[in-house]
Design an enzyme around this catalytic site. Structure first.
Site, PDB file in Angstrom:
ATOM      1  N   GLN A  11       0.833  -1.205   0.000  1.00 41.93           N
ATOM      2  CA  GLN A  11       0.000   0.000   0.000  1.00 41.93           C
ATOM      3  C   GLN A  11       0.866   1.253   0.000  1.00 41.93           C
ATOM      4  O   GLN A  11       1.968   1.252   0.539  1.00 41.93           O
ATOM      5  CB  GLN A  11      -0.926  -0.007   1.219  1.00 41.93           C
ATOM      6  N   SER A  91       3.825  -6.491   2.616  1.00 42.36           N
ATOM      7  CA  SER A  91       2.468  -6.518   3.168  1.00 42.36           C
ATOM      8  C   SER A  91       1.506  -7.107   2.137  1.00 42.36           C
ATOM      9  O   SER A  91       1.616  -8.285   1.793  1.00 42.36           O
ATOM     10  CB  SER A  91       2.050  -5.116   3.635  1.00 42.36           C
ATOM     11  N   LEU A  92       0.580  -6.322   1.586  1.00 41.35           N
ATOM     12  CA  LEU A  92      -0.364  -6.887   0.625  1.00 41.35           C
ATOM     13  C   LEU A  92       0.356  -7.411  -0.619  1.00 41.35           C
ATOM     14  O   LEU A  92      -0.160  -8.282  -1.323  1.00 41.35           O
ATOM     15  CB  LEU A  92      -1.435  -5.867   0.234  1.00 41.35           C
ATOM     16  N   ARG A 116      -9.539  -8.345   2.472  1.00 41.49           N
ATOM     17  CA  ARG A 116      -8.535  -7.895   3.432  1.00 41.49           C
ATOM     18  C   ARG A 116      -8.617  -6.380   3.610  1.00 41.49           C
ATOM     19  O   ARG A 116      -8.602  -5.854   4.727  1.00 41.49           O
ATOM     20  CB  ARG A 116      -7.155  -8.306   2.930  1.00 41.49           C
ATOM     21  N   HIS A 201      -0.799  -3.789  11.047  1.00 41.54           N
ATOM     22  CA  HIS A 201       0.286  -4.595  11.613  1.00 41.54           C
ATOM     23  C   HIS A 201       0.487  -4.288  13.103  1.00 41.54           C
ATOM     24  O   HIS A 201       1.616  -4.157  13.581  1.00 41.54           O
ATOM     25  CB  HIS A 201       1.580  -4.389  10.821  1.00 41.54           C
ATOM     26  N   GLN A 250      -0.119 -11.929   9.391  1.00 35.03           N
ATOM     27  CA  GLN A 250       0.474 -10.705   8.854  1.00 35.03           C
ATOM     28  C   GLN A 250      -0.257  -9.432   9.280  1.00 35.03           C
ATOM     29  O   GLN A 250       0.367  -8.375   9.437  1.00 35.03           O
ATOM     30  CB  GLN A 250       0.496 -10.814   7.325  1.00 35.03           C
TER      31      GLN A 250
END
Length: 316
Positions: A11, A91-92, A116, A201, A250
């Site tokens: 992101q 991340s993503l 998500r 996170h 995650q």
């Protein structure tokens, strides 16, 4: 064409107009983008290409948009003969990495990252939080300061290990704000608030993580065909169950990005190794170039970059 390590952005890589040139290019990337809206049941590609930026930046939209762009690039790279030797995603971006490793179907991945993003967006409203980038202080010291601040101010933890001198913290708004002066007193050069919709996170996403684990359980994962360096461990994953558990964890665990890339550079042979950032922007490339000047990092996110990629690799 040799296999190469691929990195997939997370992101903040979104921008209005993203992937429009890939759609106009034709080919397998364009074919995938043409299916995105029907898979999701919404007009995501119009938002990607026309904006507005405020709507595109919402977590529930940015995540599938970045994933779609990254997978389109992956498919174009494969059409050029470029295959991954190992992969990682920030991340993503780990979902696009899973697709690249043959562990996740692209359509399933698209639906997962949309869900998500929805859960993370909702979590930010249910338990408001924020994030900040800490520059010029090592991650271990940042974690110590956060633990000290958390005793009196609330939840604040390390969220991303992005570079030796760049760490992101996450937590309750008041706690993150209180951590700023404490981190500067400990030696940080700057503490920069980030424009995010929640404390990603961090423990504030625990309920979202539990809900998302149920979504992951309904999707079939395969054994990765190449090493996939996981955010939660910074180690290569070679089995489906470990990958699936890591993706579930995650949401509340820190992204161990810097150690992941360091491990990949070592595995790729160190100096002279060539990496591609497959997706929008060049955030990961910029981070890696500073940390690993002996390796070569190339961006492959636009039609123009793809047209030049074979020449760039030939000169690597």
């Amino acid at each position: 064409m040799p296999s190469l390590p691929l990195l997939f952005p997370g992101q903040a890589a979104q921008a209005v107009g993203m992937a429009a040139d890939l759609a106009a290019r034709g080919g397998p990337g364009a074919a995938f983008l043409a299916e995105v809206d029907s898979v999701l049941g919404c007009d995501l590609t119009r938002l990607m290409w026309e904006g507005p930026l405020e709507a595109l930046t919402e977590t529930r939209n940015a995540q599938p948009a970045i994933f779609a762009h990254s997978v389109a690039v992956l498919l174009e790279l494969r059409a050029l003969g470029v295959e991954p030797s190992m992969v990682a995603g920030h991340s993503l971006g780990e979902y696009a990495a899973a697709v690249a490793a043959g562990a996740l179907d692209a359509a399933d991945g698209l639906r997962l990252v949309r869900r998500r993003g929805e859960l993370m967006f909702a979590a930010g409203r249910e338990r408001p939080g924020t994030m900040a980038a800490v520059l010029g202080l090592d991650a271990a010291r940042v974690a110590e300061v956060c633990a000290e601040v958390a005793r009196s101010a609330g939840v604040v933890v390390v969220a991303n290990h992005n570079a030796v001198d760049q760490t992101v913290i996450s937590g309750e708004i008041a706690a993150v704000e209180a951590a700023g002066p404490a981190l500067k007193a400990a030696g940080a050069k700057r503490v920069v608030p980030l424009p995010v919709s929640g404390a990603f996170h961090s423990p504030l996403l625990r309920e979202a993580g539990e809900r998302f684990a149920g979504e992951l359980a309904r999707v079939s994962f395969a054994e990765p065909r190449v090493p996939l360096y996981a955010n939660v461990s910074a180690r290569p994953v070679r089995d489906a169950a470990t990958l699936q558990r890591g993706l579930a964890a995650q949401l509340t665990a820190p992204v161990l990005w810097h150690p992941s890339v360091a491990g990949m550079v070592e595995a790729a042979g160190g100096a002279g190794a060539v990496f591609l950032e497959a997706g929008p922007g060049q955030i990961l490339t910029n981070l890696a170039k500073r940390a690993h000047p002996g390796a070569r990092f190339l961006t492959a996110g636009t039609a123009a970059e793809l047209d030049k990629i074979l020449d760039s690799l030939a000169g690597a």
